[in-house]
Motif scaffolding. Structure first.
Motif, PDB file in Angstrom:
ATOM      1  N   ALA A 132      61.724  31.076  32.737  1.00  0.00           N
ATOM      2  CA  ALA A 132      60.774  31.102  31.617  1.00  0.00           C
ATOM      3  C   ALA A 132      61.509  30.857  30.310  1.00  0.00           C
ATOM      4  O   ALA A 132      62.330  31.663  29.878  1.00  0.00           O
ATOM      5  CB  ALA A 132      60.071  32.461  31.566  1.00  0.00           C
ATOM      6  N   ASP A 188      70.882  36.133  30.624  1.00  0.00           N
ATOM      7  CA  ASP A 188      72.228  36.068  30.043  1.00  0.00           C
ATOM      8  C   ASP A 188      73.121  37.186  30.563  1.00  0.00           C
ATOM      9  O   ASP A 188      74.021  37.623  29.866  1.00  0.00           O
ATOM     10  CB  ASP A 188      72.153  36.107  28.507  1.00  0.00           C
ATOM     11  N   GLY A 216      64.356  32.130  27.222  1.00  0.00           N
ATOM     12  CA  GLY A 216      63.772  31.490  26.038  1.00  0.00           C
ATOM     13  C   GLY A 216      64.222  32.049  24.700  1.00  0.00           C
ATOM     14  O   GLY A 216      63.639  31.715  23.671  1.00  0.00           O
ATOM     15  N   GLU A 248      66.860  32.697  21.390  1.00  0.00           N
ATOM     16  CA  GLU A 248      67.502  31.705  20.523  1.00  0.00           C
ATOM     17  C   GLU A 248      69.022  31.722  20.625  1.00  0.00           C
ATOM     18  O   GLU A 248      69.696  30.831  20.120  1.00  0.00           O
ATOM     19  CB  GLU A 248      67.067  31.934  19.073  1.00  0.00           C
ATOM     20  N   GLN A 300      72.295  29.538  28.490  1.00  0.00           N
ATOM     21  CA  GLN A 300      72.390  29.601  29.955  1.00  0.00           C
ATOM     22  C   GLN A 300      73.332  28.547  30.530  1.00  0.00           C
ATOM     23  O   GLN A 300      73.724  28.621  31.677  1.00  0.00           O
ATOM     24  CB  GLN A 300      70.999  29.466  30.598  1.00  0.00           C
ATOM     25  N   ASN A 317      66.815  39.271  32.531  1.00  0.00           N
ATOM     26  CA  ASN A 317      67.308  38.508  31.393  1.00  0.00           C
ATOM     27  C   ASN A 317      68.271  37.450  31.923  1.00  0.00           C
ATOM     28  O   ASN A 317      69.062  37.727  32.828  1.00  0.00           O
ATOM     29  CB  ASN A 317      68.058  39.421  30.416  1.00  0.00           C
TER      30      ASN A 317
HETATM   31  P1  GTP Z   1      70.096  36.541  20.422  1.00  0.00           P
HETATM   32  O1  GTP Z   1      69.326  35.637  19.505  1.00  0.00           O
HETATM   33  O2  GTP Z   1      71.560  36.445  20.194  1.00  0.00           O
HETATM   34  O3  GTP Z   1      69.579  37.950  20.481  1.00  0.00           O
HETATM   35  O4  GTP Z   1      69.931  35.922  21.893  1.00  0.00           O
HETATM   36  P2  GTP Z   1      68.740  35.974  22.926  1.00  0.00           P
HETATM   37  O5  GTP Z   1      67.412  35.977  22.284  1.00  0.00           O
HETATM   38  O6  GTP Z   1      69.026  34.883  23.899  1.00  0.00           O
HETATM   39  O7  GTP Z   1      69.078  37.344  23.674  1.00  0.00           O
HETATM   40  P3  GTP Z   1      68.199  38.637  23.912  1.00  0.00           P
HETATM   41  O8  GTP Z   1      69.153  39.674  24.365  1.00  0.00           O
HETATM   42  O9  GTP Z   1      67.361  38.896  22.730  1.00  0.00           O
HETATM   43  O10 GTP Z   1      67.261  38.223  25.118  1.00  0.00           O
HETATM   44  C1  GTP Z   1      67.530  38.601  26.456  1.00  0.00           C
HETATM   45  C2  GTP Z   1      67.086  37.466  27.380  1.00  0.00           C
HETATM   46  O11 GTP Z   1      65.686  37.240  27.205  1.00  0.00           O
HETATM   47  C3  GTP Z   1      67.801  36.160  27.120  1.00  0.00           C
HETATM   48  O12 GTP Z   1      68.125  35.561  28.353  1.00  0.00           O
HETATM   49  C4  GTP Z   1      66.789  35.371  26.340  1.00  0.00           C
HETATM   50  O13 GTP Z   1      66.935  33.974  26.588  1.00  0.00           O
HETATM   51  C5  GTP Z   1      65.463  35.886  26.862  1.00  0.00           C
HETATM   52  N1  GTP Z   1      64.377  35.866  25.857  1.00  0.00           N
HETATM   53  C6  GTP Z   1      64.387  36.492  24.655  1.00  0.00           C
HETATM   54  N2  GTP Z   1      63.229  36.264  23.989  1.00  0.00           N
HETATM   55  C7  GTP Z   1      62.487  35.460  24.804  1.00  0.00           C
HETATM   56  C8  GTP Z   1      61.163  34.875  24.673  1.00  0.00           C
HETATM   57  O14 GTP Z   1      60.466  35.029  23.681  1.00  0.00           O
HETATM   58  N3  GTP Z   1      60.749  34.101  25.719  1.00  0.00           N
HETATM   59  C9  GTP Z   1      61.516  33.902  26.843  1.00  0.00           C
HETATM   60  N4  GTP Z   1      61.017  33.139  27.814  1.00  0.00           N
HETATM   61  N5  GTP Z   1      62.725  34.456  26.996  1.00  0.00           N
HETATM   62  C10 GTP Z   1      63.210  35.226  25.985  1.00  0.00           C
END
Ligand code: GTP
Length: 375
Positions: free
Chosen positions: A52, A106, A8, A10, A24, A104
């Motif tokens: 999620a 990603d 989830g 951004e 994804q 995660n």
């Molecule tokens: P950036 O904006 O570039 O940091 O990307 P990101 O938010 O996708 O990456 P980050 O490393 O911050 O998050 C790691 C993983 O957790 C990623 O697969 C995100 O999609 C997921 N994620 C981050 N924040 C949330 C959230 O608030 N809710 C959910 N469900 N997933 C999250």
């Protein structure tokens, strides 16, 4: 075994690619990023998963459905706004009563989860955290561990001189359900696992176990790491096929004209057409329907679907989104061009340019520049 995958976020660091497609679903070796993780989890016996995310991730559900095609059971949990990782897991895993995995969404890894689960059980940990050794740990959450890899402290993105190890939080965890009791309720983003819940457990003297993994691990967070992931996986696939440097992994109906030159591993998807005198230098990935015209060169780049590289054009170290059209003789170096960008004939883009979806370059009335073409 059950698990939760967090999707989830951004995806801001992967912009402009993620304006048109959720992170994804960006293709790695012509398959969605998340598919690599799902296949690996399934191979480790983690096959009952909740994805999620938020409403903008509906495309993920649309693509993967119930997961049967990949041999997993998928369900989906949606947040009305990003809750932060802690609350997202709490919502997604509310019905879980036994040990489960959280990832995660990603990352690509060959992590030995089965051994990690066994270690988790042997040590009686409430939480286990996969740890990856990296060269510049200060960009991540850095773990300080004892001789048994028990985690003593976790510092999120420390200053370089304060990083006590090169072991970072690799974004894969094993949870006992009670970990969720340590996720505070509250406003959006208050419930970050790494910043709030994990440190709270350690402070309370609960056993939080590390599991250092020296195998493959990459988080596909930025364009550089996205390119790296494609290169790593392509090199690995090529090495599995043959020992020569020149490997062409082509779908049956890809057509590479005689007289096209290939060096290094190249993956050509369905319907790819490469004309004579074109030059492909690997690791390079050509998505379904790409066309590389006479005398064009594509080097160490990843092209998504239906990209057209005009005659004599040169593309190097770049990512080109779906439907990008490069005019004849244009030069593209270190660029990230989102879906549908068109580059005029003979245009030499500034190195490192990032262009928003649908943009035409050069923009009328001004020279393209990294600061003006993306936002
Ligand atoms: P950036 O904006 O570039 O940091 O990307 P990101 O938010 O996708 O990456 P980050 O490393 O911050 O998050 C790691 C993983 O957790 C990623 O697969 C995100 O999609 C997921 N994620 C981050 N924040 C949330 C959230 O608030 N809710 C959910 N469900 N997933 C999250």
């Amino acid at each position: 075994m059950r698990g939760v995958i967090l999707v989830g976020g951004e995806g801001t660091r992967l912009r402009p690619l993620t304006y048109a497609r959720p992170k994804q679903l960006v293709p790695v070796l012509n398959r969605p990023l998340l598919e690599h993780l799902l296949r690996h989890l399934a191979s480790q016996g983690v096959d009952d998963l909740v994805i999620a995310g938020s409403a903008s991730n509906r495309a993920v559900e649309h693509y993967f459905g119930d997961g049967a095609a990949l041999g997993v059971r998928l369900r989906y949990s949606y947040e009305t706004e990003p809750l932060g990782s802690g609350l997202a897991v709490k919502q997604a895993a509310a019905a879980f009563r036994e040990t489960f995995v959280v990832c995660n969404g990603d990352i690509i890894t060959d992590l030995d989860l089965m051994t990690m689960v066994a270690r988790h059980r042997d040590t009686g940990a409430v939480l286990s955290i996969a740890l990856a050794p990296v060269d510049e740990p200060w960009h991540y959450g850095v773990a300080e561990v004892d001789d048994e890899e028990r985690i003593l402290r976790f510092v999120e993105k420390p200053r370089p001189e304060e990083a006590r190890s090169n072991l970072i939080n690799a974004g894969t965890w094993i949870f006992e359900p009670e970990v969720l009791d340590h996720v505070p309720e509250g406003g959006a983003r208050d419930g970050s696992l790494e910043r709030v819940t994990f440190p709270a457990l350690i402070d309370q003297g609960r056993r939080v176990q590390g599991f250092a993994w020296g195998g493959y691990w990459i988080d596909v967070g930025s364009p550089e790491r996205y390119l790296q992931a494609n290169r790593d996986l392509l090199d690995e696939e090529a090495a599995a096929v043959a020992e020569t440097d020149v490997i062409l992994l082509a779908e049956a109906d890809a057509v590479i004209d005689d007289g096209a030159e290939i060096g290094g591993p190249v993956l050509a998807g369905r319907g790819v057409r490469v004309r004579q005198r074109a030059r492909l230098l690997g690791p390079t990935v050509l998505g379904e329907g790409c066309e590389v015209e006479d005398g064009a060169s594509v080097e160490q780049s990843v092209l998504w679907e239906d990209v057209r590289v005009g005659a004599g054009a040169h593309v190097h170290n770049s990512i080109l989104g779906r439907g990008v059209a490069i005019g004849a003789g244009a030069v593209i170096e270190g660029a990230v061009l989102a879906d549908g960008v068109r580059v005029d004939e003979g245009c030499i883009l500034p190195e490192g340019l990032r262009a928003m979806p649908g943009l035409r370059l050069p923009e009328r009335g001004r020279e393209p520049h990294p600061a003006t073409a993306s936002s």
